[in-house]
Motif scaffolding. Structure first.
Motif, PDB file in Angstrom:
ATOM      1  N   PRO A  36      41.417  36.719  53.409  1.00 26.23           N
ATOM      2  CA  PRO A  36      40.875  35.480  52.830  1.00 26.23           C
ATOM      3  C   PRO A  36      41.812  34.296  53.049  1.00 26.23           C
ATOM      4  O   PRO A  36      43.036  34.447  53.028  1.00 26.23           O
ATOM      5  CB  PRO A  36      40.765  35.813  51.331  1.00 26.23           C
ATOM      6  CG  PRO A  36      40.747  37.309  51.264  1.00 26.23           C
ATOM      7  CD  PRO A  36      41.623  37.766  52.397  1.00 26.23           C
ATOM      8  N   GLN A  37      41.230  33.135  53.253  1.00 28.30           N
ATOM      9  CA  GLN A  37      42.020  31.910  53.361  1.00 28.30           C
ATOM     10  C   GLN A  37      42.374  31.445  51.944  1.00 28.30           C
ATOM     11  O   GLN A  37      41.483  31.201  51.130  1.00 28.30           O
ATOM     12  CB  GLN A  37      41.234  30.826  54.098  1.00 28.30           C
ATOM     13  CG  GLN A  37      40.850  31.190  55.522  1.00 28.30           C
ATOM     14  CD  GLN A  37      42.035  31.224  56.473  1.00 28.30           C
ATOM     15  OE1 GLN A  37      43.105  30.704  56.165  1.00 28.30           O
ATOM     16  NE2 GLN A  37      41.848  31.830  57.641  1.00 28.30           N
ATOM     17  N   PRO A  38      43.663  31.308  51.636  1.00 28.33           N
ATOM     18  CA  PRO A  38      44.073  31.034  50.248  1.00 28.33           C
ATOM     19  C   PRO A  38      44.023  29.558  49.871  1.00 28.33           C
ATOM     20  O   PRO A  38      45.044  28.923  49.612  1.00 28.33           O
ATOM     21  CB  PRO A  38      45.508  31.562  50.225  1.00 28.33           C
ATOM     22  CG  PRO A  38      46.003  31.331  51.616  1.00 28.33           C
ATOM     23  CD  PRO A  38      44.819  31.534  52.519  1.00 28.33           C
ATOM     24  N   HIS A  39      42.830  28.999  49.819  1.00 33.29           N
ATOM     25  CA  HIS A  39      42.713  27.586  49.447  1.00 33.29           C
ATOM     26  C   HIS A  39      42.984  27.388  47.955  1.00 33.29           C
ATOM     27  O   HIS A  39      43.635  26.423  47.561  1.00 33.29           O
ATOM     28  CB  HIS A  39      41.322  27.067  49.816  1.00 33.29           C
ATOM     29  CG  HIS A  39      41.006  27.207  51.276  1.00 33.29           C
ATOM     30  ND1 HIS A  39      41.768  26.617  52.268  1.00 33.29           N
ATOM     31  CD2 HIS A  39      40.020  27.891  51.919  1.00 33.29           C
ATOM     32  CE1 HIS A  39      41.260  26.909  53.456  1.00 33.29           C
ATOM     33  NE2 HIS A  39      40.204  27.684  53.274  1.00 33.29           N
TER      34      HIS A  39
ATOM     35  N   THR B  27      39.095  41.728  48.008  1.00 34.45           N
ATOM     36  CA  THR B  27      39.419  41.698  49.438  1.00 34.45           C
ATOM     37  C   THR B  27      40.873  41.315  49.655  1.00 34.45           C
ATOM     38  O   THR B  27      41.572  41.903  50.494  1.00 34.45           O
ATOM     39  CB  THR B  27      38.505  40.703  50.175  1.00 34.45           C
ATOM     40  OG1 THR B  27      37.144  41.087  49.980  1.00 34.45           O
ATOM     41  CG2 THR B  27      38.819  40.670  51.662  1.00 34.45           C
ATOM     42  N   TRP B  28      41.343  40.333  48.914  1.00 32.91           N
ATOM     43  CA  TRP B  28      42.735  39.884  49.030  1.00 32.91           C
ATOM     44  C   TRP B  28      43.700  41.045  48.802  1.00 32.91           C
ATOM     45  O   TRP B  28      44.628  41.264  49.595  1.00 32.91           O
ATOM     46  CB  TRP B  28      42.992  38.768  48.027  1.00 32.91           C
ATOM     47  CG  TRP B  28      44.405  38.264  47.967  1.00 32.91           C
ATOM     48  CD1 TRP B  28      45.422  38.753  47.188  1.00 32.91           C
ATOM     49  CD2 TRP B  28      44.967  37.177  48.708  1.00 32.91           C
ATOM     50  NE1 TRP B  28      46.574  38.040  47.393  1.00 32.91           N
ATOM     51  CE2 TRP B  28      46.326  37.066  48.316  1.00 32.91           C
ATOM     52  CE3 TRP B  28      44.461  36.287  49.645  1.00 32.91           C
ATOM     53  CZ2 TRP B  28      47.180  36.091  48.842  1.00 32.91           C
ATOM     54  CZ3 TRP B  28      45.311  35.312  50.170  1.00 32.91           C
ATOM     55  CH2 TRP B  28      46.648  35.226  49.773  1.00 32.91           C
TER      56      TRP B  28
ATOM     57  N   ALA C 107      54.268  37.827  47.846  1.00 31.09           N
ATOM     58  CA  ALA C 107      53.353  36.695  48.039  1.00 31.09           C
ATOM     59  C   ALA C 107      51.898  37.144  48.091  1.00 31.09           C
ATOM     60  O   ALA C 107      50.999  36.382  47.719  1.00 31.09           O
ATOM     61  CB  ALA C 107      53.713  35.946  49.317  1.00 31.09           C
ATOM     62  N   GLY C 108      51.659  38.369  48.545  1.00 31.76           N
ATOM     63  CA  GLY C 108      50.290  38.856  48.646  1.00 31.76           C
ATOM     64  C   GLY C 108      49.852  39.692  47.459  1.00 31.76           C
ATOM     65  O   GLY C 108      48.933  39.326  46.726  1.00 31.76           O
ATOM     66  N   VAL C 109      50.525  40.813  47.246  1.00 31.26           N
ATOM     67  CA  VAL C 109      50.096  41.742  46.199  1.00 31.26           C
ATOM     68  C   VAL C 109      50.341  41.170  44.804  1.00 31.26           C
ATOM     69  O   VAL C 109      49.453  41.205  43.942  1.00 31.26           O
ATOM     70  CB  VAL C 109      50.806  43.103  46.366  1.00 31.26           C
ATOM     71  CG1 VAL C 109      50.457  44.026  45.202  1.00 31.26           C
ATOM     72  CG2 VAL C 109      50.422  43.747  47.694  1.00 31.26           C
ATOM     73  N   ALA C 110      51.531  40.644  44.566  1.00 31.91           N
ATOM     74  CA  ALA C 110      51.844  40.140  43.224  1.00 31.91           C
ATOM     75  C   ALA C 110      50.935  38.979  42.828  1.00 31.91           C
ATOM     76  O   ALA C 110      50.419  38.937  41.700  1.00 31.91           O
ATOM     77  CB  ALA C 110      53.309  39.713  43.152  1.00 31.91           C
TER      78      ALA C 110
END
Length: 223
Positions: free
Chosen positions: A22-25, A34-35, A86-89
């Motif tokens: 996913p684009q993290p806007h 999904t993230w 940055a991703g999971v947390a």
């Protein structure tokens, strides 16, 4: 077969994963399922893709091969750690925020991680930049080592260029990640399947080595 699966399969699978990244806007409005699925998958796939490139130079000596191995360790270590934070947390916090009924109350904690100068994903953080640069160093140094070993120009150039996709597009989501890891997969398959032509220096050295061996093997009385 196992080697081919590692060298080509790991980056190919990672490229597919990055296609759905996913684009993290706005982190608080993410498709959190999904993230998190993408970032959990990346934890093993980043080091596996790194190991696949190192596998290509496993029989190579010299400075270029050594630089490749060292830089790939830096990439694997930095991006695995970066992805976990940055991703999971952030995904776990965003999931909790969406389930709380008051997402804005969570924005501060989420942004504290996302904007962190070392581990963050919303800025040019230390680990993000370090890993991206290391990957570019890896592919260029591997390409140098493999060209010297007798591989043809086309797969070697593809390997070298593939490492710059994330740096150029400034994301490992689409298009940076898919182009980078698909390129690594294609280049790896090409390099494994093509016959290697001996380097000119090796060809020239072979007769000299053979002559030297014959001289050493000649009986003493005939010298």
């Amino acid at each position: 077969m196992a080697e081919f699966a590692l060298v080509t399969g790991a980056p190919a699978l990672l490229a597919l994963v990055e296609l759905v990244h996913p684009q993290p806007h706005d982190l608080l409005r993410l498709d959190v399922r999904t993230w998190l699925a993408v970032h959990y998958a990346q934890i093993p796939l980043f080091p596996l893709a790194a190991l696949g490139v190192v596998r290509l130079v496993r029989h190579r000596a010299g400075i270029a091969a050594g630089v490749c191995r060292a830089a790939m360790f830096v990439f694997g270590a930095s991006w695995t750690a970066w992805d976990a934070v940055a991703g999971v947390a952030t995904g776990i916090l965003a999931s909790a925020a969406q389930g709380s009924g008051d997402t804005q109350a969570w924005r501060g904690p989420v942004d504290a991680i996302w904007q962190h100068p070392i581990m963050g994903g919303g800025t040019a953080s230390v680990l993000a930049v370090t890993g991206a640069i290391a990957l570019s160093v890896v592919t260029v140094s591997a390409a140098v080592a493999l060209k010297r070993a007798g591989h043809s120009w086309m797969p070697v150039l593809l390997l070298a260029i593939a490492g710059f996709g994330i740096t150029i597009f400034k994301t490992h989501a689409w298009p940076g990640g898919p182009s980078t890891f698909a390129g690594l997969s294609i280049a790896g398959a090409w390099l494994l399947l093509e016959p290697v032509q001996p380097a000119p220096s090796d060809v020239a050295a072979a007769p000299r080595d053979a002559a030297a061996g014959d001289a050493l093997a000649m009986p003493r009385g005939r010298r």
